[in-house]
Design a protein around this motif. Sequence first.
Motif, PDB file in Angstrom:
ATOM      1  N   GLU A   1       0.827  -1.204   0.000  1.00  5.32           N
ATOM      2  CA  GLU A   1       0.000   0.000   0.000  1.00  5.32           C
ATOM      3  C   GLU A   1       0.865   1.260   0.000  1.00  5.32           C
ATOM      4  OE1 GLU A   1      -3.526   2.175   2.637  1.00  5.32           O
ATOM      5  OE2 GLU A   1      -2.755   0.201   3.211  1.00  5.32           O
ATOM      6  N   GLU A   2       1.935   1.259   0.805  1.00  3.57           N
ATOM      7  CA  GLU A   2       2.829   2.422   0.844  1.00  3.57           C
ATOM      8  C   GLU A   2       3.518   2.632  -0.498  1.00  3.57           C
ATOM      9  OE1 GLU A   2       3.940   2.297   5.639  1.00  3.57           O
ATOM     10  OE2 GLU A   2       5.331   1.481   4.156  1.00  3.57           O
ATOM     11  N   ALA A   3       3.939   1.533  -1.133  1.00  4.92           N
ATOM     12  CA  ALA A   3       4.568   1.650  -2.450  1.00  4.92           C
ATOM     13  C   ALA A   3       3.572   2.158  -3.489  1.00  4.92           C
ATOM     14  CB  ALA A   3       5.142   0.298  -2.874  1.00  4.92           C
ATOM     15  N   ALA A   4       2.310   1.730  -3.377  1.00  8.57           N
ATOM     16  CA  ALA A   4       1.289   2.224  -4.301  1.00  8.57           C
ATOM     17  C   ALA A   4       1.055   3.721  -4.112  1.00  8.57           C
ATOM     18  CB  ALA A   4      -0.018   1.446  -4.084  1.00  8.57           C
ATOM     19  N   VAL A   5       1.085   4.166  -2.861  1.00  7.71           N
ATOM     20  CA  VAL A   5       0.951   5.603  -2.592  1.00  7.71           C
ATOM     21  C   VAL A   5       2.128   6.362  -3.190  1.00  7.71           C
ATOM     22  CG1 VAL A   5       0.989   7.343  -0.759  1.00  7.71           C
ATOM     23  CG2 VAL A   5      -0.456   5.310  -0.524  1.00  7.71           C
ATOM     24  N   ILE A   6       3.330   5.810  -3.055  1.00 11.64           N
ATOM     25  CA  ILE A   6       4.527   6.443  -3.633  1.00 11.64           C
ATOM     26  C   ILE A   6       4.410   6.518  -5.152  1.00 11.64           C
ATOM     27  CG2 ILE A   6       7.005   6.104  -4.038  1.00 11.64           C
ATOM     28  CD1 ILE A   6       7.110   4.942  -1.145  1.00 11.64           C
ATOM     29  N   ALA A   7       3.941   5.414  -5.772  1.00  9.39           N
ATOM     30  CA  ALA A   7       3.749   5.412  -7.226  1.00  9.39           C
ATOM     31  C   ALA A   7       2.729   6.462  -7.649  1.00  9.39           C
ATOM     32  CB  ALA A   7       3.321   4.020  -7.692  1.00  9.39           C
ATOM     33  N   ALA A   8       1.659   6.605  -6.871  1.00 10.14           N
ATOM     34  CA  ALA A   8       0.634   7.606  -7.198  1.00 10.14           C
ATOM     35  C   ALA A   8       1.169   9.024  -7.023  1.00 10.14           C
ATOM     36  CB  ALA A   8      -0.593   7.390  -6.317  1.00 10.14           C
ATOM     37  N   CYS A   9       1.994   9.239  -5.979  1.00 13.84           N
ATOM     38  CA  CYS A   9       2.561  10.576  -5.745  1.00 13.84           C
ATOM     39  C   CYS A   9       3.566  10.960  -6.816  1.00 13.84           C
ATOM     40  CB  CYS A   9       3.234  10.624  -4.377  1.00 13.84           C
ATOM     41  SG  CYS A   9       2.087  10.585  -2.988  1.00 13.84           S
ATOM     42  N   ASN A  10       4.180   9.975  -7.463  1.00 11.64           N
ATOM     43  CA  ASN A  10       5.146  10.230  -8.528  1.00 11.64           C
ATOM     44  C   ASN A  10       4.534   9.944  -9.891  1.00 11.64           C
ATOM     45  OD1 ASN A  10       7.989  10.789  -7.221  1.00 11.64           O
ATOM     46  ND2 ASN A  10       7.041   9.178  -5.999  1.00 11.64           N
TER      47      ASN A  10
END
Length: 589
Positions: free
Chosen positions: A527-536
């Motif tokens: 989930e944290e990696a998905a948030v990072i992908a969405a933020c970038n």
Amino acid sequence: MAFDGAYLCKIKQEIQEMAGGRIDKIGQPARDTLVVTLRAAGGTRRLLISAAAAGAKIHFTTASIENPKAAPMFCMLLRKHLGSGKLLRVEQAGLDRVLSLVFECVNELGDRVELTLLCEIMGRHSNIILLDQNRKIIDAIKRVDFVTSEARQVLPGMTYTPPPQQHKLCPLENSGEELARAVCAGRDVPLSKAILEQVEGFSPMICREIAHFTCPEGEPTAGSLTPAQKERLGFYFEAVRAALQPGSGEPWLVRDPSGKMLDFAFLQPRQFPAEYPLERAESFSGLVDSFYASKDTAERMRQKSADLHKLLTNIRDRLRRKLAAQQEDLRRAEGRERKKELGDIISANLYTLEKGDRVLRAVDFFSETGEMVEIPLDPMLSPSKNAQKYYNEYKKLTTAQAKLQELIQSGTQELQYIETVLSELERVATEAELQGIREEVASQGYTREHREDRGRKTQKPTRLAPLRYLSSDGFTILCGRNNLQNDQLTLREAHNYDLWLHTQKIPGSHTIILSQPGRDFPLRTIEEAAVIAACNSGARESAKVPVDYTQIRNVKKPRGARPGMVIYENYQTAVVNPDQALAQSLLQK
């Protein structure tokens, strides 16, 4: 925003603490921004001065700001005149939005002179001006000639003329009772507006705060105040005056219900509802620095990438027009079978035609109802050549359809690539990232490689490392900064069982969770990696962003595909909300 004359007064008091310090460095990271490093007994601090129309300000900063390789002319002039100068004092007339930094410097003859760096914080009229000891303008970061303004010019050699006075009462020079009396004697308009018209240095937000304290149940007009309300108005004016004194006042930040920074003030605001959280900062400069940090970075990068952004935008628009025309041609080519049918009808009726006929009226035996059809003919051609003409058009459209499909596919892929580069350009945060994108665009043949010194050997650019995050469960997460780095991460550095993430059908960075022997990927880490992908990604300002994830072994790059373009299978999708605060907390610096 509340960077008014009153808040400038609090910043002035902080800068005054560096009196006696000397200038260590001067940089100009953007067209209208200076960073002056002051070294004093208490330490070294960097003073940021901006004359940007959308964010003019002056304050100490702790942000790491990159300077261009070649200093602009105004920066070189300041280094020449102010280099190693000693800060003597900081001056402000009342609560005017003009701050004067007076330095003791040594001129070319070795004499000690006082030079003034004048900071005018006035919206789109903001400026930074260097004056000599006679108040003559040496130069300005924004020159104002007679064409720009007939009322007030700012040009080298001219005597400095202050901005026009507004003839308002200064809270530092008038008592609260005098201010209240002037407000009530002015126009009979809403109280906050009356305060804004009569009192110097207060922003609309501070005026609303005073009006809210005076009449918390609702805002009346200035002429309708009761004696008790006038007394409260004078009392709160005194409280504001006290907050403007050295050592008084508190830096407060206001956030909106979503957590976004909304406004700031030099005293605790009470006008906002409970769902607007308040935060007290450590210093007045620190509050402004954090408030404008992301905006300043985005503005500097926008200025530096303006030429590249314009180039890519033009390419994108041209590709869109080209694809639209090709799609229209393809639509017309879909009627090629009818050309062949008309040729067959003409061939079946050759015996009824003669050279010179302009139209053939015959039964359309391709129609289910057997209706009559009129087929235009070229009178200069024989009947058989008219039939051949329709057959040739059929062949031409058949060939065009195949070619158009290839061109549309190629153009669509190129358009997708350009859109990913534009998305990266909007997220760029450092000079190194911008240079990496320039090199990528040059490698694809869109620009010529820029060489500053053709006769000299230039150093190879430093390889830019990917963004590195650490999840709450201890897993390393890598995120590419551009398409070339995306390819490097996904195709060369990642291993088969690492987890790959990317926003679904949205331009963005490749994100990799590095696997650990004997450990499965926790749901929290995914989930944290998905948030990072969405933020970038291009959806960083959106909500409910779909992010696909799969193992690296399921990700392939088609032959001849553009940088960053891959295909993948056997994936799952997580829907997340981009959270920049979470991403920043996991970022390893």
